[in-house]
Design a protein around this motif. Structure first.
Motif, PDB file in Angstrom:
ATOM      1  N   SER A 346     -18.165  10.731  13.473  1.00  0.00           N
ATOM      2  CA  SER A 346     -18.216  10.053  14.775  1.00  0.00           C
ATOM      3  C   SER A 346     -18.487   8.565  14.644  1.00  0.00           C
ATOM      4  O   SER A 346     -18.347   7.810  15.601  1.00  0.00           O
ATOM      5  N   ILE A 347     -18.892   8.113  13.452  1.00  0.00           N
ATOM      6  CA  ILE A 347     -19.167   6.682  13.282  1.00  0.00           C
ATOM      7  C   ILE A 347     -18.057   5.958  12.519  1.00  0.00           C
ATOM      8  O   ILE A 347     -18.146   4.754  12.281  1.00  0.00           O
ATOM      9  N   SER A 348     -17.005   6.679  12.116  1.00  0.00           N
ATOM     10  CA  SER A 348     -15.880   6.045  11.420  1.00  0.00           C
ATOM     11  C   SER A 348     -14.901   5.477  12.438  1.00  0.00           C
ATOM     12  O   SER A 348     -14.361   6.232  13.266  1.00  0.00           O
ATOM     13  N   HIS A 349     -14.667   4.177  12.378  1.00  0.00           N
ATOM     14  CA  HIS A 349     -13.784   3.535  13.353  1.00  0.00           C
ATOM     15  C   HIS A 349     -12.707   2.714  12.651  1.00  0.00           C
ATOM     16  O   HIS A 349     -12.988   1.872  11.812  1.00  0.00           O
ATOM     17  N   TYR A 350     -11.470   2.991  13.013  1.00  0.00           N
ATOM     18  CA  TYR A 350     -10.308   2.235  12.555  1.00  0.00           C
ATOM     19  C   TYR A 350      -9.213   2.433  13.591  1.00  0.00           C
ATOM     20  O   TYR A 350      -9.227   3.401  14.365  1.00  0.00           O
ATOM     21  N   ARG A 351      -8.284   1.509  13.624  1.00  0.00           N
ATOM     22  CA  ARG A 351      -7.221   1.591  14.638  1.00  0.00           C
ATOM     23  C   ARG A 351      -6.062   2.455  14.182  1.00  0.00           C
ATOM     24  O   ARG A 351      -5.516   3.230  14.954  1.00  0.00           O
ATOM     25  N   GLU A 352      -5.681   2.314  12.908  1.00  0.00           N
ATOM     26  CA  GLU A 352      -4.491   3.013  12.439  1.00  0.00           C
ATOM     27  C   GLU A 352      -4.598   3.307  10.949  1.00  0.00           C
ATOM     28  O   GLU A 352      -5.012   2.466  10.158  1.00  0.00           O
ATOM     29  N   LEU A 353      -4.223   4.523  10.576  1.00  0.00           N
ATOM     30  CA  LEU A 353      -4.142   4.938   9.180  1.00  0.00           C
ATOM     31  C   LEU A 353      -2.712   5.392   8.929  1.00  0.00           C
ATOM     32  O   LEU A 353      -2.183   6.236   9.653  1.00  0.00           O
ATOM     33  N   LEU A 354      -2.079   4.838   7.919  1.00  0.00           N
ATOM     34  CA  LEU A 354      -0.680   5.177   7.689  1.00  0.00           C
ATOM     35  C   LEU A 354      -0.302   5.033   6.228  1.00  0.00           C
ATOM     36  O   LEU A 354      -1.002   4.387   5.440  1.00  0.00           O
ATOM     37  N   ILE A 355       0.808   5.662   5.863  1.00  0.00           N
ATOM     38  CA  ILE A 355       1.361   5.549   4.523  1.00  0.00           C
ATOM     39  C   ILE A 355       2.303   4.355   4.494  1.00  0.00           C
ATOM     40  O   ILE A 355       3.091   4.145   5.421  1.00  0.00           O
ATOM     41  N   SER A 356       2.251   3.572   3.430  1.00  0.00           N
ATOM     42  CA  SER A 356       3.048   2.352   3.322  1.00  0.00           C
ATOM     43  C   SER A 356       4.536   2.633   3.480  1.00  0.00           C
ATOM     44  O   SER A 356       5.076   3.566   2.890  1.00  0.00           O
ATOM     45  N   SER A 357       5.194   1.809   4.275  1.00  0.00           N
ATOM     46  CA  SER A 357       6.652   1.899   4.428  1.00  0.00           C
ATOM     47  C   SER A 357       7.376   1.077   3.367  1.00  0.00           C
ATOM     48  O   SER A 357       8.578   1.225   3.174  1.00  0.00           O
ATOM     49  N   ILE A 358       6.640   0.213   2.668  1.00  0.00           N
ATOM     50  CA  ILE A 358       7.237  -0.604   1.609  1.00  0.00           C
ATOM     51  C   ILE A 358       7.168   0.113   0.272  1.00  0.00           C
ATOM     52  O   ILE A 358       8.092   0.065  -0.533  1.00  0.00           O
ATOM     53  N   GLY A 359       6.053   0.788   0.014  1.00  0.00           N
ATOM     54  CA  GLY A 359       5.907   1.549  -1.215  1.00  0.00           C
ATOM     55  C   GLY A 359       5.638   0.683  -2.425  1.00  0.00           C
ATOM     56  O   GLY A 359       5.027  -0.374  -2.329  1.00  0.00           O
ATOM     57  N   LYS A 360       6.133   1.127  -3.580  1.00  0.00           N
ATOM     58  CA  LYS A 360       5.826   0.468  -4.844  1.00  0.00           C
ATOM     59  C   LYS A 360       6.315  -0.974  -4.908  1.00  0.00           C
ATOM     60  O   LYS A 360       5.852  -1.747  -5.734  1.00  0.00           O
TER      61      LYS A 360
END
Length: 397
Positions: A346-360
């Motif tokens: 309940s105390i973890s705050h972030y707007r967005e978590l995602l996998i990179s679209s650019i990659g390596k």
């Protein structure tokens, strides 16, 4: 209002103008005056200088309205090139871009040595080839940034590269003495984070990028600047202990995060268990598709340990966006949903978590973008990545 000597003010105004031209892609003199709050006379004088220098070009905007067609200003992408080099274990990757950050070519050279002087000689040889091959523009190679998979001090001395066993090497100075061109060194995870900010997340000021390939690195952008720590070593999150007394790590500790949640840990385990020397993503993809129970269980465990470290990163840095750069996460079904389900504090705050679209490619692109930033002397860049324009060439030594 900025005050000071005329040369300094002119430099600040120039930076403001270039940044807005890059940000908008195309912009008129009148709109430049509005967004920068500079007088039209100042805009006209600065634009004239930039046109003379070949850094910007004029384009007449086509439209159907009655009246005079506006003259638009754009950065001249063909005025020069940036070279990004990813110095990784077993390979050197070179990415060349124009001044708009658009990749022109990428080349990978496989290496079978960790000897500093052999790699130094190879770098000198390849950089000279690039400088000779790209002299067709006004500025040629405008800058070179090398990604280091290890600790880079604030003075750009390479303090430690674990897989090369390099300690306190002066790579920047050694290259500059021979080549006579500015070389910049930066941690690879920082460059991946920079690429995510420059090419994708334009409105994000606080961004974390966790790279999970040969270990775990954490690139940190805070207020659109690198967060480096006191000596420049911040971001070594892979050596955060999540399992006291656990697996031994090259750093000297036991139970480090990257021994449980990096791609290399998965590859090492499967390679040894299944007696496959050069394991590929395609083979792992095949086992996933076949429903291989051991592989699925291993990847579920990978996600579990990854989530533990990500929870810590989120609580420490409270990012707007957290990007995960991992091919395994891309090929494993519903990996992002599974990670999110593990982040239920309940105390973890972030707007967005995602996998990179650019990659390596993010590391090389970030290196090119940083070289352009230094050349243009602007605080930040907004570019767009067009993968189709890139030509890939692989050279094996």
């Amino acid at each position: 209002m900025v005050t000071g000597d005329a040369a300094y003010i002119k430099k600040i105004n120039r930076s403001l103008i270039i940044r807005e031209i890059v940000k908008e892609g195309m912009i008129s003199r009148a709109d430049l005056s509005k967004v920068t709050a500079l007088t039209r006379a100042t805009i006209s004088a600065q634009v004239a200088d930039l046109l003379d220098e070949g850094l910007i070009i004029e384009t007449q905007l086509e439209h159907n309205h009655v009246g005079r067609k506006p003259i638009m200003l754009s950065l001249n992408g063909q005025a020069g090139y940036a070279l990004g080099i990813d110095l990784d274990y077993g390979q050197l990757s070179f990415t060349l871009s124009n001044l708009l950050g658009q990749p022109i070519s990428s080349t990978t050279i496989e290496i079978d040595t960790t000897d500093y002087f052999k790699i130094l000689h190879l770098l000198m040889e390849q950089i000279q080839k690039y400088r000779s091959a790209y002299t067709d523009s006004q500025y040629g190679i405008v800058g070179i940034v090398i990604a280091i998979h290890g600790l880079v001090a604030t003075d750009e001395i390479v303090h430690y590269v674990p897989r090369f066993n390099w300690h306190d090497v002066h790579l920047k100075n050694d290259l500059e003495k021979v080549l006579g061109i500015n070389i910049y060194l930066e941690n690879n995870a920082n460059l991946s984070a920079f690429a995510e900010r420059v090419f994708v997340h334009h409105e994000t000021n606080n961004l974390l990028c966790a790279t999970l390939y040969s270990g775990i690195g954490l690139g940190m952008m805070m207020n659109s600047e690198f967060f480096r720590g006191h000596d420049g070593y911040a971001g070594e999150a892979g050596h955060m202990i999540i399992m006291p007394g656990g697996k031994p790590c090259n750093c000297g500790n036991k139970g480090c995060w990257e021994k449980y949640a990096s791609e290399s840990s998965i590859f090492e385990y499967l390679s040894e268990k299944r007696k496959i020397k050069n394991l590929t993503y395609e083979q792992i993809q095949g086992w996933i598709d076949e429903g291989d129970e051991e592989v699925h269980e291993l990847l579920e465990q990978f996600i579990y340990y990854l989530s533990i470290g990500l929870n810590n990163m989120i609580n420490m840095y409270n990012p707007d966006v957290l990007v995960l750069d991992s091919e395994l996460l891309r090929i494993y079904p519903n990996s992002l949903d599974k990670i999110n389900k593990n982040l239920h504090s309940s105390i973890s705050h972030y707007r967005e978590l995602l996998i990179s679209s650019i990659g390596k490619k993010s590391c090389g692109l970030g290196a090119c973008a940083l070289a352009i930033k230094y050349f243009l002397e602007v605080p930040m860049l907004n570019f767009y990545y067009n993968e189709q324009k890139e030509k890939n060439v692989s050279v094996i030594n």
